[in-house]
Design an enzyme around this catalytic site. Structure first.
Site, PDB file in Angstrom:
ATOM      1  N   ASP A  11       0.875  -1.274   0.018  1.00 45.09           N
ATOM      2  CA  ASP A  11      -0.002   0.113   0.121  1.00 45.09           C
ATOM      3  C   ASP A  11       0.935   1.445   0.109  1.00 45.09           C
ATOM      4  O   ASP A  11       1.830   1.416   0.620  1.00 45.09           O
ATOM      5  CB  ASP A  11      -0.687  -0.026   1.408  1.00 45.09           C
ATOM      6  CG  ASP A  11      -2.040   0.931   1.363  1.00 45.09           C
ATOM      7  OD1 ASP A  11      -2.351   1.312   0.092  1.00 45.09           O
ATOM      8  OD2 ASP A  11      -2.649   1.196   2.261  1.00 45.09           O
ATOM      9  N   GLY A  12       0.370   2.153  -0.552  1.00 48.08           N
ATOM     10  CA  GLY A  12       0.946   3.716  -0.546  1.00 48.08           C
ATOM     11  C   GLY A  12       1.742   4.150  -1.803  1.00 48.08           C
ATOM     12  O   GLY A  12       2.200   5.167  -1.647  1.00 48.08           O
ATOM     13  N   HIS A  38       2.724   3.246  -9.056  1.00 52.18           N
ATOM     14  CA  HIS A  38       2.578   1.839  -9.211  1.00 52.18           C
ATOM     15  C   HIS A  38       3.863   1.334  -9.876  1.00 52.18           C
ATOM     16  O   HIS A  38       4.166   0.264  -9.728  1.00 52.18           O
ATOM     17  CB  HIS A  38       1.334   1.733 -10.181  1.00 52.18           C
ATOM     18  CG  HIS A  38       0.094   2.004  -9.362  1.00 52.18           C
ATOM     19  ND1 HIS A  38      -0.228   1.727  -8.155  1.00 52.18           N
ATOM     20  CD2 HIS A  38      -1.094   2.531  -9.472  1.00 52.18           C
ATOM     21  CE1 HIS A  38      -1.515   2.026  -7.576  1.00 52.18           C
ATOM     22  NE2 HIS A  38      -2.148   2.736  -8.429  1.00 52.18           N
ATOM     23  N   TRP A  97     -11.513  -2.045  -8.553  1.00 49.44           N
ATOM     24  CA  TRP A  97     -12.361  -1.569  -9.779  1.00 49.44           C
ATOM     25  C   TRP A  97     -12.904  -0.287  -9.645  1.00 49.44           C
ATOM     26  O   TRP A  97     -13.510   0.346 -10.624  1.00 49.44           O
ATOM     27  CB  TRP A  97     -13.273  -2.637 -10.474  1.00 49.44           C
ATOM     28  CG  TRP A  97     -12.873  -3.974 -10.701  1.00 49.44           C
ATOM     29  CD1 TRP A  97     -12.949  -5.222  -9.949  1.00 49.44           C
ATOM     30  CD2 TRP A  97     -11.997  -4.392 -11.738  1.00 49.44           C
ATOM     31  NE1 TRP A  97     -12.294  -6.174 -10.654  1.00 49.44           N
ATOM     32  CE2 TRP A  97     -11.761  -5.747 -11.856  1.00 49.44           C
ATOM     33  CE3 TRP A  97     -11.798  -3.705 -12.946  1.00 49.44           C
ATOM     34  CZ2 TRP A  97     -10.900  -6.347 -12.965  1.00 49.44           C
ATOM     35  CZ3 TRP A  97     -11.019  -4.452 -14.240  1.00 49.44           C
ATOM     36  CH2 TRP A  97     -10.645  -5.628 -14.019  1.00 49.44           C
ATOM     37  N   ARG A 105     -11.704   2.389  -8.703  1.00 50.91           N
ATOM     38  CA  ARG A 105     -10.918   3.405  -9.150  1.00 50.91           C
ATOM     39  C   ARG A 105     -11.070   3.959 -10.522  1.00 50.91           C
ATOM     40  O   ARG A 105     -11.764   3.485 -11.343  1.00 50.91           O
ATOM     41  CB  ARG A 105      -9.439   3.106  -9.101  1.00 50.91           C
ATOM     42  CG  ARG A 105      -9.026   2.473  -7.600  1.00 50.91           C
ATOM     43  CD  ARG A 105      -7.635   2.332  -7.327  1.00 50.91           C
ATOM     44  NE  ARG A 105      -7.416   1.957  -5.999  1.00 50.91           N
ATOM     45  CZ  ARG A 105      -6.230   2.022  -5.368  1.00 50.91           C
ATOM     46  NH1 ARG A 105      -5.130   2.497  -6.004  1.00 50.91           N
ATOM     47  NH2 ARG A 105      -6.385   1.845  -4.229  1.00 50.91           N
ATOM     48  N   LEU A 147      11.055 -20.504  -5.334  1.00 50.38           N
ATOM     49  CA  LEU A 147      10.073 -19.543  -4.717  1.00 50.38           C
ATOM     50  C   LEU A 147       8.884 -19.741  -5.516  1.00 50.38           C
ATOM     51  O   LEU A 147       8.788 -19.899  -6.677  1.00 50.38           O
ATOM     52  CB  LEU A 147      10.648 -18.099  -4.851  1.00 50.38           C
ATOM     53  CG  LEU A 147       9.523 -16.972  -4.456  1.00 50.38           C
ATOM     54  CD1 LEU A 147       9.512 -17.033  -2.622  1.00 50.38           C
ATOM     55  CD2 LEU A 147      10.201 -15.849  -4.637  1.00 50.38           C
ATOM     56  N   GLU A 159       0.937 -13.877  11.697  1.00 51.40           N
ATOM     57  CA  GLU A 159       1.553 -12.695  12.339  1.00 51.40           C
ATOM     58  C   GLU A 159       1.350 -11.445  11.442  1.00 51.40           C
ATOM     59  O   GLU A 159       1.481 -11.759  10.294  1.00 51.40           O
ATOM     60  CB  GLU A 159       3.063 -12.972  12.751  1.00 51.40           C
ATOM     61  CG  GLU A 159       3.076 -14.289  13.496  1.00 51.40           C
ATOM     62  CD  GLU A 159       2.682 -13.872  15.151  1.00 51.40           C
ATOM     63  OE1 GLU A 159       2.948 -12.617  15.790  1.00 51.40           O
ATOM     64  OE2 GLU A 159       2.131 -14.755  15.782  1.00 51.40           O
TER      65      GLU A 159
HETATM   66  C1  FPP Z   1      -1.965  -0.028  -3.315  1.00 46.19           C
HETATM   67  O1  FPP Z   1      -1.620   1.274  -3.242  1.00 46.19           O
HETATM   68  C2  FPP Z   1      -1.376  -0.481  -4.448  1.00 46.19           C
HETATM   69  C3  FPP Z   1      -2.200  -1.178  -5.450  1.00 46.19           C
HETATM   70  C4  FPP Z   1      -3.610  -0.996  -5.634  1.00 46.19           C
HETATM   71  C5  FPP Z   1      -1.543  -1.785  -6.487  1.00 46.19           C
HETATM   72  C6  FPP Z   1      -0.411  -2.515  -6.222  1.00 46.19           C
HETATM   73  C7  FPP Z   1       0.458  -3.030  -7.557  1.00 46.19           C
HETATM   74  C8  FPP Z   1       1.620  -2.741  -7.522  1.00 46.19           C
HETATM   75  C9  FPP Z   1       2.864  -2.763  -6.317  1.00 46.19           C
HETATM   76  C10 FPP Z   1       2.645  -2.768  -8.867  1.00 46.19           C
HETATM   77  C11 FPP Z   1       1.736  -3.659  -9.991  1.00 46.19           C
HETATM   78  C12 FPP Z   1       2.160  -5.300  -9.701  1.00 46.19           C
HETATM   79  C13 FPP Z   1       2.446  -6.174 -10.360  1.00 46.19           C
HETATM   80  C14 FPP Z   1       2.354  -7.536 -10.001  1.00 46.19           C
HETATM   81  C15 FPP Z   1       3.541  -5.867 -11.710  1.00 46.19           C
HETATM   82  P1  FPP Z   1      -2.854   2.514  -3.490  1.00 46.19           P
HETATM   83  O2  FPP Z   1      -2.733   2.767  -4.961  1.00 46.19           O
HETATM   84  O3  FPP Z   1      -3.875   2.227  -2.873  1.00 46.19           O
HETATM   85  O4  FPP Z   1      -2.039   3.758  -2.547  1.00 46.19           O
HETATM   86  P2  FPP Z   1      -2.580   4.971  -1.787  1.00 46.19           P
HETATM   87  O5  FPP Z   1      -3.193   4.339  -0.693  1.00 46.19           O
HETATM   88  O6  FPP Z   1      -1.422   5.650  -1.074  1.00 46.19           O
HETATM   89  O7  FPP Z   1      -3.577   5.753  -2.696  1.00 46.19           O
END
Ligand code: FPP
Length: 242
Positions: free
Chosen positions: A19-20, A36, A68, A70, A130, A206
């Site tokens: 997240d973030g 992203h 979705w 978003r 892995l 955990e």
């Molecule tokens: C949350 O951050 C993150 C996501 C919804 C997407 C996670 C995707 C990636 C790390 C990259 C793509 C992955 C692959 C497999 C290539 P947020 O957008 O909700 O952040 P915010 O809470 O700060 O708005």
């Protein structure tokens, strides 16, 4: 599998709520897609260090059933990143014996992306170092709902009776049937919640919640969290360390 990890003081299976990305991009006054992109690079770095940390399973939440909601532009940006990474990572993943598995309802994705993800799964199948499980259009509630439906169909078809429904049967109908439960879930970016991720599987997991935004999360941050893990007392409901 369960015995294997109960005996271990080290997490065999780590799951990540990445997240973030959006906040990271806003701080830099850049579009969310930029966050992203940076997040995908962070993921690549974390995958690379897993083998040296003896992590056998890594599961990541890339796109939830709720994502979705978003803006279409952000959704298509995320999908295009997955497309891009499925292409660019395939060689590296195969060379490092990383098996990639996708969970979630992939039927809602574009056909071309689905084909890419299929190819990645097939090309990396059998990788022994892995197992990287990527959750796309995944939600724990949707997964449990689907498992219940599948069991109901099994009963209707005479494969098993109502009396045979137990935790093990339900577990075998989850999308994660081949994975051990996660030992540790790490969530970045400060929020302390599970957001519909691995609801059944995290019964005894955990948790680590860190403030760092996902694009800033480093392999060193990851290693520091793992270094603290053996100090945890995992009791699985019992009254002494197992
Ligand atoms: C949350 O951050 C993150 C996501 C919804 C997407 C996670 C995707 C990636 C790390 C990259 C793509 C992955 C692959 C497999 C290539 P947020 O957008 O909700 O952040 P915010 O809470 O700060 O708005």
């Amino acid at each position: 599998m369960r015995e294997e990890y109960q005996a271990s003081t080290y997490p065999l299976h780590v799951a990540l709520i990445m997240d973030g990305n959006g906040r990271w991009a806003s701080q830099k006054r850049r579009p969310r897609f930029h966050g992203h992109q940076a997040g995908a690079e962070t993921l690549r770095r974390i995958v690379t260090v897993c083998p040296s940390l003896d992590i056998r399973y890594l599961t990541v939440f890339a796109f939830s059933t709720e994502n979705w909601r978003r803006e279409p532009e952000e959704v298509s940006g995320l999908m295009s990143l997955m497309h891009l990474y499925s292409n660019s990572m395939i060689k590296e993943l195969k060379e490092n014996s990383v098996e990639v598995v996708f969970i979630g309802d992939l039927t809602s994705l574009d056909r071309s992306l689905r084909e890419k993800l299929d190819t990645l799964e097939q090309e990396t199948a059998g990788g022994k170092i892995l197992t990287l499980t990527v959750a796309i259009n995944y939600g724990g509630r949707a997964e449990l709902t689907q498992a219940v439906k599948d069991i109901a169909v099994g009963i209707r078809e005479g494969k098993f009776s109502i009396d045979e429904i137990n935790e093990s049967l339900l577990q075998r109908h989850l999308m994660t049937a081949d994975l051990p439960d996660p030992d540790l879930i790490i969530r970045t970016a400060g929020d302390v919640r599970i957001s519909n991720f691995l609801l059944w599987q995290s019964a005894y997991t955990e948790f680590e919640f860190v403030d760092t935004l996902w694009p800033d999360f480093t392999p060193q941050d990851f290693k520091s969290i793992l270094a603290r893990y053996p100090a945890r007392s995992r009791r699985f409901g019992a009254n002494s360390r197992v």
